[in-house]
Write a protein that holds these residues in place. Sequence first.
Motif, PDB file in Angstrom:
ATOM      1  N   ALA A   1     -28.269  70.629  27.416  1.00 26.71           N
ATOM      2  CA  ALA A   1     -27.295  70.690  28.513  1.00 26.71           C
ATOM      3  C   ALA A   1     -27.511  71.979  29.289  1.00 26.71           C
ATOM      4  O   ALA A   1     -28.107  72.936  28.778  1.00 26.71           O
ATOM      5  CB  ALA A   1     -25.867  70.638  27.969  1.00 26.71           C
ATOM      6  N   ALA A   2     -27.034  71.976  30.532  1.00 30.50           N
ATOM      7  CA  ALA A   2     -27.164  73.162  31.367  1.00 30.50           C
ATOM      8  C   ALA A   2     -25.826  73.455  32.024  1.00 30.50           C
ATOM      9  O   ALA A   2     -25.130  72.534  32.456  1.00 30.50           O
ATOM     10  CB  ALA A   2     -28.221  72.940  32.447  1.00 30.50           C
ATOM     11  N   VAL A   3     -25.469  74.734  32.067  1.00 33.57           N
ATOM     12  CA  VAL A   3     -24.271  75.153  32.790  1.00 33.57           C
ATOM     13  C   VAL A   3     -24.705  76.020  33.963  1.00 33.57           C
ATOM     14  O   VAL A   3     -25.517  76.928  33.800  1.00 33.57           O
ATOM     15  CB  VAL A   3     -23.318  75.955  31.880  1.00 33.57           C
ATOM     16  CG1 VAL A   3     -22.183  76.573  32.710  1.00 33.57           C
ATOM     17  CG2 VAL A   3     -22.744  75.073  30.781  1.00 33.57           C
ATOM     18  N   ILE A   4     -24.146  75.710  35.126  1.00 29.95           N
ATOM     19  CA  ILE A   4     -24.425  76.511  36.316  1.00 29.95           C
ATOM     20  C   ILE A   4     -23.104  77.172  36.702  1.00 29.95           C
ATOM     21  O   ILE A   4     -22.096  76.489  36.954  1.00 29.95           O
ATOM     22  CB  ILE A   4     -24.975  75.638  37.470  1.00 29.95           C
ATOM     23  CG1 ILE A   4     -26.385  75.131  37.109  1.00 29.95           C
ATOM     24  CG2 ILE A   4     -25.074  76.444  38.756  1.00 29.95           C
ATOM     25  CD1 ILE A   4     -26.451  73.851  36.367  1.00 29.95           C
ATOM     26  N   ALA A   5     -23.128  78.507  36.711  1.00 32.04           N
ATOM     27  CA  ALA A   5     -21.881  79.245  36.899  1.00 32.04           C
ATOM     28  C   ALA A   5     -22.099  80.444  37.804  1.00 32.04           C
ATOM     29  O   ALA A   5     -23.234  80.746  38.192  1.00 32.04           O
ATOM     30  CB  ALA A   5     -21.334  79.689  35.546  1.00 32.04           C
TER      31      ALA A   5
ATOM     32  N   ALA B   1     -32.760  66.872  26.993  1.00 32.62           N
ATOM     33  CA  ALA B   1     -32.996  65.740  26.098  1.00 32.62           C
ATOM     34  C   ALA B   1     -31.884  64.708  26.231  1.00 32.62           C
ATOM     35  O   ALA B   1     -30.709  65.037  26.110  1.00 32.62           O
ATOM     36  CB  ALA B   1     -33.090  66.233  24.663  1.00 32.62           C
ATOM     37  N   PRO B   2     -32.221  63.442  26.501  1.00 30.60           N
ATOM     38  CA  PRO B   2     -31.178  62.437  26.724  1.00 30.60           C
ATOM     39  C   PRO B   2     -30.567  61.883  25.433  1.00 30.60           C
ATOM     40  O   PRO B   2     -29.364  61.715  25.349  1.00 30.60           O
ATOM     41  CB  PRO B   2     -31.897  61.339  27.495  1.00 30.60           C
ATOM     42  CG  PRO B   2     -33.341  61.506  27.166  1.00 30.60           C
ATOM     43  CD  PRO B   2     -33.563  62.941  26.774  1.00 30.60           C
ATOM     44  N   GLU B   3     -31.392  61.587  24.451  1.00 28.63           N
ATOM     45  CA  GLU B   3     -30.804  60.967  23.259  1.00 28.63           C
ATOM     46  C   GLU B   3     -31.319  61.548  21.967  1.00 28.63           C
ATOM     47  O   GLU B   3     -30.736  61.356  20.929  1.00 28.63           O
ATOM     48  CB  GLU B   3     -31.044  59.455  23.285  1.00 28.63           C
ATOM     49  CG  GLU B   3     -32.440  59.101  23.703  1.00 28.63           C
ATOM     50  CD  GLU B   3     -32.545  57.661  24.178  1.00 28.63           C
ATOM     51  OE1 GLU B   3     -33.556  57.040  23.841  1.00 28.63           O
ATOM     52  OE2 GLU B   3     -31.623  57.174  24.871  1.00 28.63           O
TER      53      GLU B   3
ATOM     54  N   TYR C   1     -24.554  65.656  16.629  1.00 24.89           N
ATOM     55  CA  TYR C   1     -25.933  65.299  16.282  1.00 24.89           C
ATOM     56  C   TYR C   1     -25.945  64.479  14.995  1.00 24.89           C
ATOM     57  O   TYR C   1     -25.137  64.705  14.091  1.00 24.89           O
ATOM     58  CB  TYR C   1     -26.757  66.559  16.011  1.00 24.89           C
ATOM     59  CG  TYR C   1     -26.981  67.453  17.205  1.00 24.89           C
ATOM     60  CD1 TYR C   1     -28.007  67.178  18.118  1.00 24.89           C
ATOM     61  CD2 TYR C   1     -26.221  68.607  17.399  1.00 24.89           C
ATOM     62  CE1 TYR C   1     -28.248  68.028  19.194  1.00 24.89           C
ATOM     63  CE2 TYR C   1     -26.457  69.453  18.470  1.00 24.89           C
ATOM     64  CZ  TYR C   1     -27.469  69.160  19.367  1.00 24.89           C
ATOM     65  OH  TYR C   1     -27.711  70.007  20.422  1.00 24.89           O
ATOM     66  N   ARG C   2     -26.860  63.557  14.893  1.00 20.98           N
ATOM     67  CA  ARG C   2     -27.155  62.898  13.620  1.00 20.98           C
ATOM     68  C   ARG C   2     -28.554  63.334  13.207  1.00 20.98           C
ATOM     69  O   ARG C   2     -29.547  62.891  13.787  1.00 20.98           O
ATOM     70  CB  ARG C   2     -27.091  61.381  13.766  1.00 20.98           C
ATOM     71  CG  ARG C   2     -27.442  60.637  12.456  1.00 20.98           C
ATOM     72  CD  ARG C   2     -26.875  59.226  12.448  1.00 20.98           C
ATOM     73  NE  ARG C   2     -27.319  58.424  13.598  1.00 20.98           N
ATOM     74  CZ  ARG C   2     -28.491  57.775  13.648  1.00 20.98           C
ATOM     75  NH1 ARG C   2     -29.335  57.829  12.649  1.00 20.98           N
ATOM     76  NH2 ARG C   2     -28.810  57.055  14.714  1.00 20.98           N
ATOM     77  N   PRO C   3     -28.643  64.238  12.214  1.00 22.41           N
ATOM     78  CA  PRO C   3     -29.959  64.783  11.861  1.00 22.41           C
ATOM     79  C   PRO C   3     -30.890  63.708  11.310  1.00 22.41           C
ATOM     80  O   PRO C   3     -30.462  62.772  10.639  1.00 22.41           O
ATOM     81  CB  PRO C   3     -29.632  65.824  10.782  1.00 22.41           C
ATOM     82  CG  PRO C   3     -28.202  66.147  10.981  1.00 22.41           C
ATOM     83  CD  PRO C   3     -27.561  64.890  11.473  1.00 22.41           C
TER      84      PRO C   3
ATOM     85  N   ALA D   1     -23.223  62.177  20.805  1.00 21.31           N
ATOM     86  CA  ALA D   1     -22.255  62.379  21.891  1.00 21.31           C
ATOM     87  C   ALA D   1     -22.356  63.811  22.400  1.00 21.31           C
ATOM     88  O   ALA D   1     -22.691  64.720  21.647  1.00 21.31           O
ATOM     89  CB  ALA D   1     -20.841  62.115  21.371  1.00 21.31           C
ATOM     90  N   ILE D   2     -22.084  63.971  23.690  1.00 22.80           N
ATOM     91  CA  ILE D   2     -21.954  65.309  24.261  1.00 22.80           C
ATOM     92  C   ILE D   2     -20.654  65.348  25.051  1.00 22.80           C
ATOM     93  O   ILE D   2     -20.429  64.492  25.917  1.00 22.80           O
ATOM     94  CB  ILE D   2     -23.110  65.658  25.226  1.00 22.80           C
ATOM     95  CG1 ILE D   2     -24.468  65.587  24.525  1.00 22.80           C
ATOM     96  CG2 ILE D   2     -22.914  67.059  25.804  1.00 22.80           C
ATOM     97  CD1 ILE D   2     -25.607  66.087  25.388  1.00 22.80           C
ATOM     98  N   ASP D   3     -19.799  66.314  24.717  1.00 25.38           N
ATOM     99  CA  ASP D   3     -18.536  66.463  25.449  1.00 25.38           C
ATOM    100  C   ASP D   3     -18.610  67.770  26.243  1.00 25.38           C
ATOM    101  O   ASP D   3     -18.642  68.852  25.663  1.00 25.38           O
ATOM    102  CB  ASP D   3     -17.372  66.483  24.441  1.00 25.38           C
ATOM    103  CG  ASP D   3     -16.022  66.601  25.144  1.00 25.38           C
ATOM    104  OD1 ASP D   3     -16.014  66.813  26.383  1.00 25.38           O
ATOM    105  OD2 ASP D   3     -14.993  66.500  24.459  1.00 25.38           O
ATOM    106  N   VAL D   4     -18.644  67.616  27.554  1.00 23.34           N
ATOM    107  CA  VAL D   4     -18.783  68.799  28.405  1.00 23.34           C
ATOM    108  C   VAL D   4     -17.508  69.096  29.192  1.00 23.34           C
ATOM    109  O   VAL D   4     -17.506  69.979  30.054  1.00 23.34           O
ATOM    110  CB  VAL D   4     -19.978  68.637  29.395  1.00 23.34           C
ATOM    111  CG1 VAL D   4     -21.275  68.464  28.630  1.00 23.34           C
ATOM    112  CG2 VAL D   4     -19.750  67.483  30.349  1.00 23.34           C
TER     113      VAL D   4
END
Lengths: 170, 827
Positions: free
Chosen positions: B105-109, B93-95, B126-128, B55-58
């Motif tokens: 992920a990328a942040v544009i600020a 990376a998607p998965e 992450y699941r290693p 999961a990714i929580d942005v």
Amino acid sequence: MGITATVPGKVHITLKVNGEEMEVSFAPYKTLLEVLREDLGLTGTKHGCELGECGACAVLVDGAPLLSCLTLAIECEGRAIETIEGLANGPELHPLQEAFADLGGSQCGYCTPGAIMTAKALLDNEPEPSSQRIKEAMAGNLCRCTGYQQIVESVEKAAGCCRHAERVKA
Amino acid sequence: MNAKKKLEVVGKSRRRVDARAKVTGLARFADDLTLPRMLHCKLLRSPHPHAIIEAIDVDKARAYPGVHLVLTGKDFPVPFGIMPVAQDEYPLAPERVRYVGDPVAAVIARDEKTAEEALELIQVTYRPLPTIASPQEGLEQPETRIHDYGEQGNIHRNQSYEFGDVEAALAASDHVFEDVFFYEGNNHMAMEQQASLAHIEGDGKLTLSSSTQNPHYLHRQMARALQMPASQIRVIACQNGGGFGGKCDPAGHEIVVSKAALMLGRPVKICLTRQEVFYQHRGRHPILMKFRTGVSKDGKLTAVHLQTLLDGGAYGSHGPASTFYSGVLTPVTYELPRFKFEACRVFTNKPACGPKRGHGTPQPRFGQEVQLDKIAAKLGLDPAEMRLNMVTQADSLTANWLKIGSNGLAECIRQVVERSGWKDKHGKLPEGRGIGIACSTYMSGAGVSIYWNKMPHSGVQLLLDRSGQVTVMCGATEVGQGSDDVLAAIVAEVLGIDTSVVRCVTGDTGLTPVDLGSYSSRVTVMMGNAAMEAAGRVHELITAAAAEQLDTLPEQVVMSQGRVFAADNPNHGMSFVEAVVLAETKFGTLGAVGNYSPPKQPGKYKGSGVGPSPAYSFSACVVETEVDRATGMVHIPKIWVAHDIGRAINAVHARGQVIGGVYMGLSEALMEEQAFRRLPPKLSAALVHRIPSMLEYKTLTALDMPDVEVMLVEDPDPNCPFGAKEAGQGPLLPVMPAVANAIWDAVGVRIDEVPITPDKILRALVLKREGKTPRIGPESFPEVPYPESVFVLPPGEGGDGNESKNVSRPSAQSSQSSHSRMEVTAS
């Protein structure tokens, strides 16, 4: 001067760059490298690491070579800052610039501004450096293109030209 | 050109056309660019070497003041990669992440600081997964698959070629030598960190200005990954602050800022930190090699069986080509009747390896040249003489069907031997001092494009007008090597003008004809030939127009030093500008195009496309060493290098390329290491770069660099513009083995791996004192499941360049076959 508005979170000071007084506002944590490049538009000074490891960001402050990535810009108020942009005299290149251009001291050109400024500090203090002295002075300026040999040759040639110019003046 | 004149520009030492911009700080590199309303991008990178992204929580990052956009793998459904057979990367990376540093992920600020702060707010679960640290682990653990494509398990590429019956040749040889070598990976460490600026033009089209060596391939991959017509994208290769192969791959960050600019309608810039550059990598593959070499008693090669095992890192990159290059050029340096080459590239959970100066070739060059030194010692031959007696010949075919044109290797060897005083030094210097020799070959451009097509490899367009200005446009990319200067010099030479009259517009897919890029040492030959053709066409127009005025034949018109005149009456003529006016008057708007495709090659077997080149350069190098037996420190007082360049276009800068190559080779030989370590399992077991900084990743400084004496051997090659071959990569190749051989001559120890560090020398000296084999290097070569060989008869054995099926020969897996004369030269 008129009214100077204080921008929150920023300092407003005057920097003396290449003999010119420049007023600039910036966040106080900014390095001299960042202020030169981002706030004054002087992008001739480069960066290769921003950790003081490569020498690409070298400028002269009161005549001494200094890594602008490790120097806070606010520390430089009232001090004489020299960058690559100020080296040529109008259309006339400085002997170091001439020599780097003619002898292959510059290939990709990315380390060149830092290398030339470091060499300038050397020649200003030691007009007749041995090649060993040149290598010592330039040892903090990493270059991945030239293998340094043509950089050292360029500084040697420029030293000769500078001395010649001094003699002519005298 | 009909009316012959002496060369006026080519071959001279000139200030290169871009020198002034570089010494004044005016040269604009990607990070020097700013645009109004520009935003800044930062990437969140994986702390795990191998893990599933659950999961990714942005949300928090998106809500952070000053943040304009947060992107994740979901925004980039299409993978990319420079080679059509290895498109296995996503911009984010998607998965799954596959190395520490994989962007997720990328942040544009509004500024970099805000973007960095927002990165901290992104929560990734992450699941290693189990990790693979080396090719050996990758082979042993096929069930932990890093990619679900490739040959099998973690094998990305696996191949075997046999040119003539190698086992039979080895069995019939007077001696067979077997050696295993290892060459550690290393990073390009170009001084400029990669930077990219994407923005939308007024017409709605996307423009990306970037640190790239290959704008053309980047352009194609951007169209693919962004799912946009390529016609809507313009890629500008900025001045590159060094490349060395590190800016060849299209990079995820280039696609990320492009997507962000498209979504926001504002300029978006990114500049990688130095640490990110070490993780982006694409540098030298670590390679384990085994050479089984047959020789006659007079020291001629009879056959080589080369096996290589490449540590590919986490992605394909140029890997399929790298795998080939770990062997295919081996037969070009010395006459070799039969050659078997098995190569295997394995995925590991480390940054992807790719092309670095010499691309796949320095590693086997090191192995072969050190082994030859051992062979010479064993047979009591002089290593320089032995090499001289078996150099390949001009206009010959190798066992693997590569066509060699001009060949100056013998002259290179003679010159370094002469200048270094080899005969008075080798084996004769006092203990602790030594001298070593090695040779090499490199391509002047790959004969086949990275993606299959029959279009030109390089195109050049010339525009002239009544002002006398000459604009030359080409997609070739200046990475510091001086390609703009070569382009200007060739046009200037043909048109009889000074390079200062020529304006170069290069590396811009929106303006310039396609050139494939600055890789494989191809630019001088391919761009140069295209420029010759375009300039030749303009020369025809101008001389035709001038001939009318001069009342002579066009063939009699000479263009020289800014003037155009009749050969038999040099005083009767006109200025170049006046001649251009006449030509524009007669023919209308003036210009021409030229293009170049490499000649067809004789090899026809599948896989024969890697290795052919319009011309090969040759180098020989002698290194002198002083070894401190108390510390293992190596001091190099001097290096002599002779490079067969065909012809130097600009003498001072050709010398600079050679010295620069020697420097990088010496730095690799003695200290550079892109090495990794596993963190303790309780910490995460992550595979992290040992030293991702310029301070700890050791390179030679001005103080460490020895004096290099350069000899340019000029034997013009007919396939090349004014005969000029490459100089950017070849001169690096012989340095590492020459250092190893010099250390042997100095203190009698063999270091069969690169880098050759003081601790290894000390350990070898201890072994020597203890009466053991004084050698440090890999002890064995693992069992690699190479495939059945593609068998091709060499040209000398009646082959036609095709694969020979149904040829009876020993089993492809008989590499361990023993016979009575086998000698293991582990010393």
